[in-house]
Each structure stands twice: as structure tokens, then as C-alpha cells.
Write a protein that holds these residues in place. Structure first.
Motif, PDB file in Angstrom:
ATOM      1  N   HIS A   1       0.843  -1.188   0.000  1.00 60.98           N
ATOM      2  CA  HIS A   1       0.000   0.000   0.000  1.00 60.98           C
ATOM      3  C   HIS A   1       0.881   1.242   0.000  1.00 60.98           C
ATOM      4  O   HIS A   1       1.912   1.288   0.674  1.00 60.98           O
TER       5      HIS A   1
ATOM      6  N   SER B   1       4.782   0.355  -2.034  1.00 64.69           N
ATOM      7  CA  SER B   1       4.941  -0.022  -3.435  1.00 64.69           C
ATOM      8  C   SER B   1       6.341   0.300  -3.933  1.00 64.69           C
ATOM      9  O   SER B   1       6.888  -0.412  -4.790  1.00 64.69           O
TER      10      SER B   1
ATOM     11  N   ARG C   1       9.145  -2.459  -5.073  1.00 60.72           N
ATOM     12  CA  ARG C   1       9.547  -2.400  -6.484  1.00 60.72           C
ATOM     13  C   ARG C   1      11.062  -2.321  -6.604  1.00 60.72           C
ATOM     14  O   ARG C   1      11.664  -2.944  -7.496  1.00 60.72           O
TER      15      ARG C   1
ATOM     16  N   TRP D   1       2.766  -9.107  -7.750  1.00 56.05           N
ATOM     17  CA  TRP D   1       3.028  -7.884  -6.986  1.00 56.05           C
ATOM     18  C   TRP D   1       1.827  -6.965  -7.150  1.00 56.05           C
ATOM     19  O   TRP D   1       1.375  -6.703  -8.267  1.00 56.05           O
TER      20      TRP D   1
ATOM     21  N   SER E   1       0.026  -3.227  -6.022  1.00 57.38           N
ATOM     22  CA  SER E   1       0.193  -1.877  -5.490  1.00 57.38           C
ATOM     23  C   SER E   1      -1.179  -1.241  -5.303  1.00 57.38           C
ATOM     24  O   SER E   1      -1.934  -1.064  -6.262  1.00 57.38           O
TER      25      SER E   1
ATOM     26  N   GLY F   1      -0.218   3.234  -4.859  1.00 53.20           N
ATOM     27  CA  GLY F   1       1.223   3.492  -4.783  1.00 53.20           C
ATOM     28  C   GLY F   1       1.619   4.745  -5.556  1.00 53.20           C
ATOM     29  O   GLY F   1       1.169   4.939  -6.683  1.00 53.20           O
TER      30      GLY F   1
ATOM     31  N   ASN G   1       3.736   5.597  -7.627  1.00 50.24           N
ATOM     32  CA  ASN G   1       4.756   5.035  -8.508  1.00 50.24           C
ATOM     33  C   ASN G   1       5.422   6.063  -9.416  1.00 50.24           C
ATOM     34  O   ASN G   1       6.532   5.838  -9.903  1.00 50.24           O
TER      35      ASN G   1
ATOM     36  N   TYR H   1       2.390  -7.975 -12.407  1.00 46.43           N
ATOM     37  CA  TYR H   1       2.187  -6.715 -11.696  1.00 46.43           C
ATOM     38  C   TYR H   1       0.742  -6.237 -11.806  1.00 46.43           C
ATOM     39  O   TYR H   1       0.142  -6.294 -12.883  1.00 46.43           O
TER      40      TYR H   1
ATOM     41  N   THR I   1      -1.921  -2.916 -10.286  1.00 49.00           N
ATOM     42  CA  THR I   1      -2.108  -1.707  -9.482  1.00 49.00           C
ATOM     43  C   THR I   1      -3.593  -1.383  -9.354  1.00 49.00           C
ATOM     44  O   THR I   1      -4.382  -1.686 -10.252  1.00 49.00           O
TER      45      THR I   1
END
Length: 268
Positions: free
Chosen positions: A149, A153, A157, A172, A174, A177, A179, A218, A220
Motif C-alpha cells: 500500500h 509499493s 519495487r 506484486w 500496489s 502506490g 509510482n 504486476y 495496481t
């Protein structure tokens, strides 16, 4: 008058055939471990069976076998939960409780607290890497899933991209995140917070080249009503499965029932 003949016991071959059929059903419905346990239990009861009871006994064993092993315990990766800036492991209480209800074991679910003021590089090197190894060692798994969270993230990463994590992480996730940075970080000044600023050197390194390297899957999740991550477009990554949620707050991403269900399906 001829005396009545005693009832014959069913042949072992017939009993085994029935058990094999129902073991096959169990394998399809509940998984291979349950099927193996069904066969072992059935063979131990052959001397007790009667012809008219074969069907009901095998079926009962199948149903009982489904409770011997949690459905998820032999079919999924362990999950490491990583919280965000100024938060703690308790953020994951709802998710962990839900995963347990859905078949994951306590041993497969690990959340930890860490110092969120230090650089995300340092956290990745000294904490994330160590926590991944602990979970792999305690479960005997070859890979884990990561659910992160907010700032969690970023350090996860970094671990995946620069510290060999891509060979140890399967999925993975997120949740909200930063990012690609967030304006919120302009108002805090710790090393980790500065790294969350849009255009920071840290994010430049992290996002250079492939944003989703390796064979990791991945995903998100971002909310259009997240007041902590600005802009909203900071969360999605190129090469990831990017999901917009309902209008929920930044912190609600760790408790929302719909988000949980989507994450659960993503890591299964």
C-alpha cells in the motif's frame, strides 16, 4: 427349506473402483491433496463397508476430505503485506482476516512494521529482502506474492528491480502506490518522503527502462478520490494490470471489500 444365505461383502475391487471414482471427483473439486487423503482413508475402511453403503461412504469421505486441507493452502503463494508512509502492519488486519477466511493459513500471511522515514533503497536492502527470505523459509515456498500500500509499493519495487526480487516474487500488487510521485510529498521532508516527490532522482532510477521487469505479474489499484496520491495517474505502471476502483479514500484501499476480492483473484 433352504437356509438363507449370509449377505456377501462387496469385493475389494468394486470398493476400490468406487473410491477411485470419488477420489477423482475430489481431485477436480478440492485439489490433489484432498484426493490422496480420501484414498488413504478409504483403504483403511474397506473391511467396514457393505454393498449398499459403498456409495454413501465414499461420498461422505469425499465431503469430509474437502475439510482436511484448506483449499488455498497448497495452491497459492504466501503473501507479504507492506504498509505505507507513517503506517504500520495493523493496516492489513482486514485483508489478512479475509484471506484466512478464504483458505490461506496464518503461516502464509505476513505483515510487518518498519521505519518509514529512511530511504526506500535502504528499506528494500535491509527490510524487504529480509522479510521475503523469512516468509520463504517459514513456508518452504519458492516464491511469494507482495501486496503493498502507498509507499510500500516503492521499496518493494526497488527490491524486485535491483535486488534480485524478480526471481522470488510471483505477483506484486500496489494499492494507491505513488509510482510516479505525488504532490503530497512536497510537504514532508524525510528521505523516503523526498523520494516520493514527482521528478525525484529515486523515481527516475526506479522507472527507467522497464517499469515492470521480469516475469512478475504486476497489478495496481487506484482511486479517483484518493487525496494522498496526486495525480491519480501516478499509480498505474506500463506493463501492469491497472484497475480503477470506486470513489474511496487512500486508506480505504486496504479495507474495501471489492478491492480485496479483486486482489484475491489476482494473486490466486
Amino acid at each position: 427349506e433352504e437356509a438363507p444365505r449370509p449377505a456377501r461383502r462387496p469385493s475389494t475391487g468394486n470398493v476400490q473402483r468406487f473410491l477411485i471414482i470419488y477420489a477423482y471427483i475430489c481431485v477436480k473439486e478440492a485439489g490433489p491433496e484432498v484426493g490422496r487423503q480420501l484414498l488413504a482413508a478409504g483403504k483403511g475402511r474397506l473391511h467396514m463397508l457393505r454393498r449398499r453403503a459403498i456409495f454413501s461412504t465414499a461420498l461422505a469421505l469425499c465431503l469430509a476430505g474437502a475439510t482436511l486441507v484448506p483449499a488455498a493452502s497448497f495452491a497459492v503463494d504466501p503473501i507479504l503485506f507492506v504498509h505505507g508512509y507513517t503506517r504500520s502492519a495493523s493496516d492489513w488486519n482486514t485483508f489478512i482476516a479475509n484471506f484466512e477466511k478464504d483458505g490461506w493459513t496464518k503461516k502464509q500471511l505476513r505483515a510487518y512494521s518498519y521505519n518509514t522515514s529512511t530511504s526506500n533503497k535502504t528499506t528494500a536492502e535491509t527490510t524487504v529482502k529480509s522479510e521475503v527470505e523469512k516468509l520463504l523459509s517459514s513456508t518452504g515456498a519458492s516464491k511469494i506474492d507482495v501486496v503493498a500500500h502507498s509507499m510500500g509499493s516503492l521499496n518493494t519495487r526497488w527490491y524486485i528491480k535491483f535486488l534480485g526480487g524478480e526471481s522470488k516474487v510471483d505477483e506484486w500488487v500496489s494499492l494507491g502506490g505513488p509510482n510516479h510521485g505525488t504532490d503530497f510529498a512536497n510537504f514532508c521532508f524525510s528521505a523516503s518522503c523526498v523520494e516520493m516527490r514527482v521528478g525525484s532522482k529515486f523515481l527516475g532510477e526506479l522507472n527507467a527502462g522497464d517499469e515492470t521487469p521480469g516475469t512478475v505479474n504486476y497489478g495496481t489499484w487506484w482511486s479517483p478520490c484518493d487525496s494522498i496520491i496526486n495525480p491519480d495517474s501516478s499509480v498505474p505502471l506500463s506493463g501492469a494490470t491497472n484497475t480503477e476502483t470506486a470513489c474511496i479514500s487512500h486508506q480505504s484501499l486496504t479495507t474495501d471489500a471489492t478491492v480485496y476480492s479483486q486482489v484475491r483473484e489476482f494473486v490466486k
